[in-house]
Write a protein that holds these residues in place. Structure first.
Motif, mmCIF file in Angstrom:
data_model
loop_
_atom_site.group_PDB
_atom_site.id
_atom_site.type_symbol
_atom_site.label_atom_id
_atom_site.label_comp_id
_atom_site.label_asym_id
_atom_site.label_seq_id
_atom_site.Cartn_x
_atom_site.Cartn_y
_atom_site.Cartn_z
ATOM 1 N N ILE A 1 0.834 -1.186 0.056
ATOM 2 C CA ILE A 1 -0.169 -0.041 -0.012
ATOM 3 C C ILE A 1 0.839 1.426 0.125
ATOM 4 C CG2 ILE A 1 -1.677 1.390 1.595
ATOM 5 C CD1 ILE A 1 -2.939 -1.460 2.258
ATOM 6 N N ALA A 2 1.803 1.152 0.912
ATOM 7 C CA ALA A 2 2.991 2.322 0.944
ATOM 8 C C ALA A 2 3.587 2.463 -0.329
ATOM 9 C CB ALA A 2 3.634 2.245 1.889
ATOM 10 N N ASP A 3 3.976 1.567 -1.090
ATOM 11 C CA ASP A 3 4.620 1.779 -2.338
ATOM 12 C C ASP A 3 3.762 2.122 -3.464
ATOM 13 O OD1 ASP A 3 6.998 0.961 -1.243
ATOM 14 O OD2 ASP A 3 7.195 -1.221 -1.789
ATOM 15 N N LEU A 4 2.530 1.849 -3.568
ATOM 16 C CA LEU A 4 1.437 1.997 -4.424
ATOM 17 C C LEU A 4 1.446 3.573 -4.196
ATOM 18 C CD1 LEU A 4 -0.408 1.242 -6.662
ATOM 19 C CD2 LEU A 4 -2.209 0.538 -4.897
ATOM 20 N N LYS A 5 0.964 3.940 -2.985
ATOM 21 C CA LYS A 5 0.775 5.575 -3.055
ATOM 22 C C LYS A 5 2.187 6.307 -3.544
ATOM 23 C CE LYS A 5 -2.365 5.090 1.088
ATOM 24 N NZ LYS A 5 -2.426 5.587 2.424
ATOM 25 N N ASP A 6 3.217 5.913 -3.073
ATOM 26 C CA ASP A 6 4.355 6.513 -3.624
ATOM 27 C C ASP A 6 4.680 6.503 -5.167
ATOM 28 O OD1 ASP A 6 5.232 7.176 -1.095
ATOM 29 O OD2 ASP A 6 6.564 5.606 -0.746
ATOM 30 N N SER A 7 4.222 5.423 -5.777
ATOM 31 C CA SER A 7 4.211 4.924 -7.121
ATOM 32 C C SER A 7 3.244 5.960 -7.702
ATOM 33 C CB SER A 7 4.099 3.574 -7.588
ATOM 34 O OG SER A 7 5.077 2.801 -6.874
ATOM 35 N N VAL A 8 2.067 6.110 -7.452
ATOM 36 C CA VAL A 8 1.346 7.108 -7.908
ATOM 37 C C VAL A 8 1.758 8.476 -7.836
ATOM 38 C CG1 VAL A 8 -1.330 8.111 -7.611
ATOM 39 C CG2 VAL A 8 -1.010 5.487 -7.443
ATOM 40 N N ARG A 9 2.352 8.710 -6.887
ATOM 41 C CA ARG A 9 2.789 10.282 -6.802
ATOM 42 C C ARG A 9 3.908 10.334 -7.704
ATOM 43 N NH1 ARG A 9 4.420 9.739 -1.968
ATOM 44 N NH2 ARG A 9 2.426 9.987 -1.147
ATOM 45 N N GLU A 10 4.989 9.590 -7.838
ATOM 46 C CA GLU A 10 5.907 9.378 -8.699
ATOM 47 C C GLU A 10 5.431 9.701 -10.383
ATOM 48 O OE1 GLU A 10 9.267 6.470 -10.490
ATOM 49 O OE2 GLU A 10 8.907 6.411 -8.280
ATOM 50 N N ALA A 11 4.481 8.606 -10.637
ATOM 51 C CA ALA A 11 3.881 8.579 -11.929
ATOM 52 C C ALA A 11 3.066 9.961 -12.378
ATOM 53 C CB ALA A 11 2.807 7.540 -12.084
ATOM 54 N N LYS A 12 2.638 10.542 -11.427
ATOM 55 C CA LYS A 12 2.156 11.893 -11.599
ATOM 56 C C LYS A 12 3.233 13.012 -11.685
ATOM 57 C CE LYS A 12 -1.234 13.243 -9.143
ATOM 58 N NZ LYS A 12 -2.258 13.415 -7.977
ATOM 59 N N GLU A 13 4.188 13.132 -10.700
ATOM 60 C CA GLU A 13 5.076 14.050 -11.004
ATOM 61 C C GLU A 13 6.221 14.120 -11.977
ATOM 62 O OE1 GLU A 13 5.864 14.371 -6.849
ATOM 63 O OE2 GLU A 13 4.023 15.139 -6.229
ATOM 64 N N ASN A 14 6.735 12.703 -11.976
ATOM 65 C CA ASN A 14 7.916 12.467 -12.826
ATOM 66 C C ASN A 14 7.719 11.199 -13.703
ATOM 67 O OD1 ASN A 14 9.572 14.827 -11.835
ATOM 68 N ND2 ASN A 14 9.201 13.648 -9.859
ATOM 69 N N PRO A 15 6.781 11.267 -14.801
ATOM 70 C CA PRO A 15 6.477 10.186 -15.537
ATOM 71 C C PRO A 15 7.823 9.701 -16.422
ATOM 72 C CG PRO A 15 5.324 11.977 -16.572
ATOM 73 C CD PRO A 15 6.015 12.441 -14.953
ATOM 74 N N TYR A 16 8.477 8.441 -16.360
ATOM 75 C CA TYR A 16 9.454 8.134 -16.722
ATOM 76 C C TYR A 16 9.326 7.737 -18.236
ATOM 77 C CZ TYR A 16 13.508 4.989 -17.922
ATOM 78 O OH TYR A 16 14.671 4.422 -18.198
ATOM 79 N N GLY A 17 8.025 7.034 -18.741
ATOM 80 C CA GLY A 17 7.676 6.759 -20.063
ATOM 81 C C GLY A 17 8.413 6.020 -20.725
ATOM 82 N N LYS A 18 9.290 5.191 -20.033
ATOM 83 C CA LYS A 18 10.131 3.968 -20.950
ATOM 84 C C LYS A 18 10.146 2.810 -20.057
ATOM 85 C CE LYS A 18 13.415 7.338 -22.897
ATOM 86 N NZ LYS A 18 14.947 7.931 -23.188
ATOM 87 N N GLY A 19 9.198 2.524 -19.173
ATOM 88 C CA GLY A 19 9.049 1.321 -18.587
ATOM 89 C C GLY A 19 8.416 0.343 -19.321
ATOM 90 N N THR A 20 8.565 -1.062 -18.766
ATOM 91 C CA THR A 20 8.351 -2.070 -19.879
ATOM 92 C C THR A 20 6.744 -2.196 -20.155
ATOM 93 O OG1 THR A 20 9.838 -3.536 -18.805
ATOM 94 C CG2 THR A 20 7.989 -4.700 -19.779
#
Length: 555
Positions: free
Chosen positions: A504-523
């Motif tokens: 749950i903690a990682d999911l919340k952090d991942s949502v925040r990261e995907a919103k603020e700094n999308p990488y765009g090159k993941g699998t």
């Protein structure tokens, strides 16, 4: 008002008299072909709907145009370069470079100590991905604990060379296999039914398709079989249909409930239908189809209804006893409806013992309402030069050790053990689902999954859910990416239980990261973005998937 003018019967008679038998036969054949294909087209459009049929035709036309454009040398060269790059990237991830290789038989046999040391070296050199015990997995490893491993290994050691192809040589294995099937039949409320073991859910499903094809050919004279499958059903149904030459009608599911559209199923049934499919629960989002409604349709039209319980396996039959079948949890309503042989119209069920049954990988059970239907699964060749050949499923020789391991696992767990694991795993999944619903406003849960699987998507186009999935991958999680709609799912297991708060903690952090700094090159982003990029996107994804399969066998 004009009236219909019929031709003079005398003229028609004279016309027929002047035609030769050859010309008459040609005309009759022409009329037969036209009428036959007209009915096929009608059944196809009735099953798929006018809108879907037009859309599929348009997509096909666009695909042909794009494929033609891809034949331009400059474009073809560019596409090939990108595909080659994708192939190299896949090989880099799967095939390590700096490890010892054993490509030919050693001149002299190695000791047990050398073999075990080499295995340990491979595990360490392959990196942390080889360590499944870190538990950041979606399904994949259905671990029953170290004590369960000891039980299974003991069974393997005792029956390592056994083969149920020879029941006279290994009578204990024959007995254990029959008892495994019997235990599963009772678990699914059909003590007088019949079944066999298989190598996994895919083989169980493929065997079901083969059974209904042969049953319909013998009993109903159907030579062009068709089956009706929810869009969320397992890919093994498409695989079985491809192997058995059965036409598939994919039926959409309700976008909210994630249950198959019963009206569309009803419309798709025709004289060539041999089988309707329902899931309890489905793999993509963990929801259950309306098996009762499907059963009524199947019974009314005298066709098969196969319920895929491979993932529900040893979870769904224990939900009611665990007090999790009907009620509210965290503000969400969870309700499990009838799904087993008590439902009128259900004629077969597949159940994976190697999932939540905690049996060794490579074991599943296909169950039928009666032994008469099971006979259509068998393959018998009475006049083979080598003698009478008969096998119950695809395999001839089979590993008796897997059967022994499954039998041992089921006896070790018992009903009380499965009841406990069901409660813990489902509670874990519902904790995740309720947290997403109540505490992560950017995401939503697909449907109302009653068992162990939770799928979640993005509420906004501004947040790419596959970007979230890639961010979770960077945190060590191995989750499943979905399409239609775009989503990510986790299948909870006993290994997930101690790590639910971390997830749950990682999911919340991942949502925040995907919103603020999308990488765009993941699998996930690259693969699923490619699949939806154009009409030929799925073909390109298929090519990449083929590279993946090739890489599996690159030594």
């Amino acid at each position: 008002m004009s009236s219909l003018v019929l031709p003079d019967p005398m003229i028609v008679r004279d016309f027929l008299r002047t035609r030769t038998p050859y010309e008459t036969a040609k005309t009759a054949l022409f009329v037969y072909v036209i009428v036959t294909h007209t009915f096929k087209l009608y059944r196809h459009i009735r099953a798929r709907g006018v809108t879907d049929s037009v859309r599929h035709s348009w997509t096909w036309a666009c695909k042909q145009a794009l494929l033609l454009a891809l034949k331009v040398p400059s474009v073809q060269k560019d596409v090939q370069q990108k595909l080659n790059q994708a192939r190299l990237e896949i090989e880099d991830k799967l095939v390590p470079k700096a490890v010892p290789r054993h490509l030919a038989l050693p001149e002299e046999g190695k000791s047990v100590e050398w073999i075990l040391a080499e295995m340990a070296k491979m595990d360490s050199e392959m990196g942390p991905k080889a360590d499944w015990r870190h538990a950041k997995l979606s399904g994949a490893v259905y671990h029953g604990g170290d004590d369960m491993l000891e039980v299974i290994v003991a069974a393997f050691e005792r029956y390592a060379v056994s083969n149920p192809l020879h029941p006279d040589v290994f009578p204990a294995i024959r007995k254990m296999e029959a008892e495994i099937v019997s235990m599963c039949l009772r678990m699914y409320n059909n003590p007088n039914g019949a079944g066999t073991m298989t190598s996994g859910g895919t083989e169980s499903i493929v065997m079901a398709v083969k059974t209904y094809r042969d049953w319909a050919r013998e009993v109903k004279g159907i030579m062009e079989p068709e089956m009706i499958v929810p869009a969320t059903a397992h890919a093994a149904f498409d695989k079985g249909a491809a192997y058995m030459n059965v036409k598939v009608h994919l039926i959409p599911v309700d976008p909210l409930t994630r249950k198959v559209n019963i009206k569309r199923v009803r419309r798709a049934i025709n004289r060539n239908t041999i089988l309707v499919v329902g899931s309890a629960v489905n793999f993509p989002d963990g929801n259950q189809d309306d098996i009762v409604a499907l059963g009524e349709l199947a019974a009314r039209h005298n066709i098969g209804l196969h319920v895929d319980c491979c993932l529900g396996s040893f979870i769904l039959p224990f939900l009611e006893k665990a007090g999790l079948a009907d009620g509210e949890d965290g503000g969400a309503r969870y309700k499990i409806t009838p799904f087993d042989f008590r439902v009128r119209g259900v004629t077969s069920i597949s159940c994976d013992t190697h999932k939540y049954g905690f049996a060794p990988k490579g074991s599943s059970v296909i169950m039928y309402r009666d032994a008469t239907l099971r006979r259509h699964q068998y393959y018998v060749l009475p006049d083979w030069t080598g003698g009478v050949y008969a096998s119950p499923s695809l395999s001839g020789s089979r590993p008796g050790a897997l059967i022994a391991g499954t039998w041992a696992a089921m006896h070790y767990m018992g009903s009380d053990g499965y009841l406990k694991s069901c409660y813990e795993i489902v509670s874990c999944a519902r904790t995740i689902a309720n947290t997403i619903t109540n505490s992560i406003p950017e995401l939503y849960v697909l449907g109302s999954p009653p068992a162990s699987v939770v799928a979640f998507g993005s509420k906004s186009l501004e947040l790419n859910i596959h970007e979230v999935g890639d961010a979770m991958s960077k945190r060590g999680w191995h989750l499943n990416a979905l399409s239609g709609p775009a989503a990510v799912h986790i299948a909870c297991t006993l290994l997930t239980l101690p790590h639910v708060n971390t997830f749950i903690a990682d999911l919340k952090d991942s949502v925040r990261e995907a919103k603020e700094n999308p990488y765009g090159k993941g699998t996930m982003v690259m693969l699923y973005g490619l699949g939806s990029s154009s009409a030929v996107g799925p073909d390109m994804v298929g090519e990449v998937a083929t590279f993946f399969l090739d890489a599996l066998y690159k030594a």
